[in-house]
Design an enzyme around this catalytic site. Structure first.
Site, short mmCIF file in Angstrom:
data_model
loop_
_atom_site.label_atom_id
_atom_site.label_comp_id
_atom_site.label_asym_id
_atom_site.label_seq_id
_atom_site.Cartn_x
_atom_site.Cartn_y
_atom_site.Cartn_z
N LYS A 57 0.80 -1.22 0.00
CA LYS A 57 0.00 0.00 0.00
C LYS A 57 0.84 1.28 0.00
CE LYS A 57 -4.39 -1.46 0.35
NZ LYS A 57 -5.48 -1.02 -0.54
N SER A 82 -8.82 -0.28 6.58
CA SER A 82 -8.82 -1.22 7.70
C SER A 82 -7.44 -1.39 8.30
CB SER A 82 -9.35 -2.59 7.24
OG SER A 82 -8.47 -3.15 6.27
N GLU A 208 -9.70 -14.25 -4.00
CA GLU A 208 -10.53 -13.69 -2.94
C GLU A 208 -10.83 -14.76 -1.90
OE1 GLU A 208 -13.49 -10.36 -4.54
OE2 GLU A 208 -13.86 -12.29 -5.51
N GLY A 212 -15.80 -13.35 0.77
CA GLY A 212 -15.74 -12.02 0.15
C GLY A 212 -15.55 -12.09 -1.35
N ASP A 214 -17.01 -10.64 -3.89
CA ASP A 214 -17.70 -9.59 -4.62
C ASP A 214 -17.14 -9.35 -6.03
OD1 ASP A 214 -15.65 -8.60 -2.62
OD2 ASP A 214 -15.81 -6.81 -3.86
N SER A 308 1.13 -9.68 -0.69
CA SER A 308 0.81 -8.26 -0.55
C SER A 308 1.21 -7.62 0.77
CB SER A 308 -0.68 -8.03 -0.79
OG SER A 308 -1.45 -8.77 0.14
#
Length: 325
Positions: A57, A82, A208, A212, A214, A308
């Site tokens: 990030k 989060s 995923e 979750g 989506d 990640s």
């Protein structure tokens, strides 16, 4: 005839890489003969758990923050997250000599909140199951005159995240497939832009947690789909819908989405700890979980994986590896 300009391009990713040089870490690419044997392919792990703030990030947050005007920097930055984007924006703000206010869920991992505060950010909390973090952050930014940097729904954030894949492919050469965790979709959008731009035939596989799904549902429907906020150990992927900009990229460039269970995530965390001696948080372990559990069919000979992040405290890591939450 009209054409739609993509929100992020390979040139944008390359520009972000130049901006991040000497600021972000060029993270290591690790190998494991045992992993290769289990998967039946050469696997290259791009270890963003060694990135500043412990996750990819920082790349997107700094790329976006560094483009703000002096007047915007003087007023400060707002973000919602989060945990990992929260830390990334907090550190980027500190590096650029400004301040940050972060909207975080009340149940965010304590270690991530503590790290965010340690970088000097102010924390505003909300209930992730009843509150709208985007609306809260937008209202806060408007009230205080802050520049809002979202965790994925921003071209400069996506471009920054794509530099991880750019570095990986510079080191490994052409790969048959690249596996990436998918939450809001920024890492995948940036990675797919970089990877497909360099090697159009590469297979982009998003992963995923089962609870979750989506993005998987959205790609199958051909439009963004919302689900109830998922309960999964992969807190960085506990989102109810993909981003609008990220989905516009991923629906063009992602070849498939696979799902993994929380137990498979735990097993992947244990595996890389025992075999590679590295700590990976649940969201960062989902692509490895997909490989180890055989969720991806027809694997090519050479596979890249974006690991990640590694932001999980020792107590929770031990609890997760023992089968808890």
């Amino acid at each position: 005839m009209t054409t739609t300009t993509p929100p992020v391009t390979l040139d944008d990713v390359r520009d972000a890489a130049t901006r991040l040089k000497g600021v972000a870490h060029r993270t290591p690419v690790l190998r494991s003969r045992t992993l290769d044997a289990l998967v039946g392919a050469e696997v290259f792990l791009k270890c963003e758990n060694f990135q500043r703030v412990g996750a990819f990030k920082f790349r997107g947050a700094y790329n976006a923050a560094s483009r703000l005007t002096p007047a915007q920097l003087a007023r400060g930055i707002a973000a919602y997250s989060s945990g990992n984007h929260a830390q990334a924006v907090a550190l980027a703000a500190r590096e650029l000599g400004t301040t940050a206010v972060i909207v975080m869920p009340e149940d965010a991992p304590p270690s991530k909140r503590a790290a965010t505060e340690g970088y000097g950010a102010e924390i505003v909390t909300y209930d992730r199951y009843t509150g709208d973090r985007v609306a809260i952050a937008e209202a806060l930014a408007a009230e205080r005159g802050l520049a809002l940097i979202p965790p994925y729904e921003h071209p400069h954030v996506m471009a920054g995240q794509g530099t991880a894949a750019l570095e990986l492919l510079e080191e490994t050469g052409e790969l048959g497939a690249l596996l990436t965790p998918v939450g809001g979709g920024g890492l995948m959008a940036g990675s797919a832009t970089a990877a497909k731009g360099l090697h159009p035939g590469i297979r982009m596989v998003g992963v995923e947690p089962e609870a979750g799904d989506d993005t998987k549902r959205s790609l199958e429907a051909g439009r963004r789909v919302s689900i109830p906020v998922p309960k999964t150990i992969a807190d960085g992927q506990a989102l109810h819908t993909p981003g609008e900009l990220t989905f516009s990229v991923n629906r063009r460039l992602v070849d498939e989405i696979v799902l993994v269970s929380d137990d498979e995530i735990r097993e992947a965390m244990r595996f890389v700890f025992e075999r590679l001696k590295i700590v990976v948080e649940p969201s960062g372990a989902t692509p490895l979980a997909a490989l180890l559990s055989g969720r991806v069919s027809g694997l090519p000979d050479r596979i890249g994986v974006i690991v990640s992040g590694g932001n999980v405290d020792a107590e929770r890591f031990a609890r997760l590896c023992a089968g808890g939450v």
